[in-house]
Design an enzyme around this catalytic site. Structure first.
Site, short mmCIF file in Angstrom:
data_model
loop_
_atom_site.label_atom_id
_atom_site.label_comp_id
_atom_site.label_asym_id
_atom_site.label_seq_id
_atom_site.Cartn_x
_atom_site.Cartn_y
_atom_site.Cartn_z
N TYR A 156 0.87 -1.18 0.00
CA TYR A 156 0.00 0.00 0.00
C TYR A 156 0.91 1.23 0.00
O TYR A 156 1.40 1.65 1.05
CB TYR A 156 -0.89 0.03 1.24
CG TYR A 156 -1.95 -1.04 1.32
CD1 TYR A 156 -2.27 -1.84 0.22
CD2 TYR A 156 -2.66 -1.24 2.49
CE1 TYR A 156 -3.26 -2.80 0.30
CE2 TYR A 156 -3.65 -2.21 2.58
CZ TYR A 156 -3.95 -2.98 1.49
OH TYR A 156 -4.93 -3.94 1.58
N GLY A 176 -19.28 -0.72 -2.76
CA GLY A 176 -20.22 -1.21 -3.76
C GLY A 176 -19.49 -1.58 -5.04
O GLY A 176 -18.44 -2.19 -5.02
#
Length: 305
Positions: free
Chosen positions: A71, A222
């Site tokens: 990351y 989502g």
């Protein structure tokens, strides 16, 4: 619901092996950068703001942070930010990291490390975080090939004292069974959320029956996935908006609450670089959905199958 006064302990607790954590944690993936990109293409975040968000998360009771050495942005790494913000670490802070994917000398992404490369990745995380051992290490899996050799290499590092507990990420039930034959598994990280991978429902239940934490990623994004949650992401999800209006909360908070309602072993690790979003995310741990709420949201989830 008053976000400013809510502590992460309102979400309840779970144990990763012998490490007790609040179920509402923090995911550090997006912390080093702004926007959706990762690695060399990312736009680096503001260091002071990122450090402030991490410190505020701990103030709000977050004691489970999910990170990885991969990351990073050109000027930031999640592990470096965590070290800068939180070291010396509180005794109850649990840092979970991932190994498997990596980057070559030129910065190019590599899909997964070989068993022999995993020790170097573990040592990279130790060095960046400033730790003498890692609380939890997840093997991130790409594809359906056997994980036995790679998980076995991590089990050896656990025996050597470099790792306390082991987990798996992006896996199948077959992977889990294979790994558990080698060493204990304390958590599984898979993509999951309202309308996202309803085929995972049975696996979520299986993990609960085995006493293994299930930790969804992208649970609030989502269909946005790496792009993160967007204010308009739920504009077409009337079910989510109905529940949000009934409780006076945001759609993102509804998504997080639904995730936590899937079982006491299900954790949440929403990530953000925005202090206001952080406060709202933590507050979602106190949101109690009714049976009617859950039925409405489950209908939306089921339609995605």
């Amino acid at each position: 619901m008053t976000s400013q006064t809510i502590h992460a302990s309102a979400s309840g607790t779970w144990k990763l092996g012998d490490l007790e954590i609040n179920r509402l944690g923090f995911g550090a993936m997006r912390l080093p950068q702004t926007g959706a990109a990762l690695g060399r293409e990312a736009v680096s975040s503001d260091r002071g703001r990122a450090v402030g968000v991490l410190r505020r998360a701990v103030e709000l009771g977050v004691n489970h942070i999910d990170t990885a050495a991969f990351y990073f942005s050109p000027l930031r790494s999640a592990n470096e930010l965590i070290n800068r913000a939180l070291a010396p670490y509180a005794d109850d802070l649990v840092i979970t990291t991932k190994v498997g994917p990596g980057r070559g000398p030129s910065g190019d992404w590599l899909p997964h490390a070989t068993p022999g490369q995993l020790r170097g990745q573990v040592e990279e995380n130790l060095r960046q975080l400033g730790r003498d051992h890692l609380d939890v290490v997840n093997l991130r899996v790409v594809g359906t090939d056997s994980v036995a050799e790679r998980f076995g290499a991590l089990a050896d590092l656990r025996e050597a004292g470099l790792i306390r507990h082991l987990g798996l990420s992006n896996i199948t039930p077959e992977h889990l069974a294979e790994a558990r034959a080698i060493a204990p598994v304390v958590c599984v990280q898979n993509m999951y959320g309202i309308g996202v991978r309803p085929d995972q429902d049975a696996f979520v239940r299986e993990c609960g029956e085995l006493g293994i934490a299930f930790v969804p990623f992208y649970s609030i994004a989502g269909t946005g996935r790496e792009g993160g949650a967007r204010q308009d992401a739920d504009a077409g999800s009337e079910e989510i908006l109905t529940v949000a209006r009934a409780h006076g909360v945001s759609p993102t908070q509804v998504r997080l609450a639904w995730t936590l309602h899937q079982g006491p072993h299900v954790l949440a690790i929403p990530g953000t670089g925005d202090p206001d979003h952080l406060t709202a995310n933590v507050a979602a741990g106190a949101l109690r959905l009714t049976g009617e709420d859950l039925a409405l949201l489950d209908s939306l989830h089921g339609r995605a199958a």
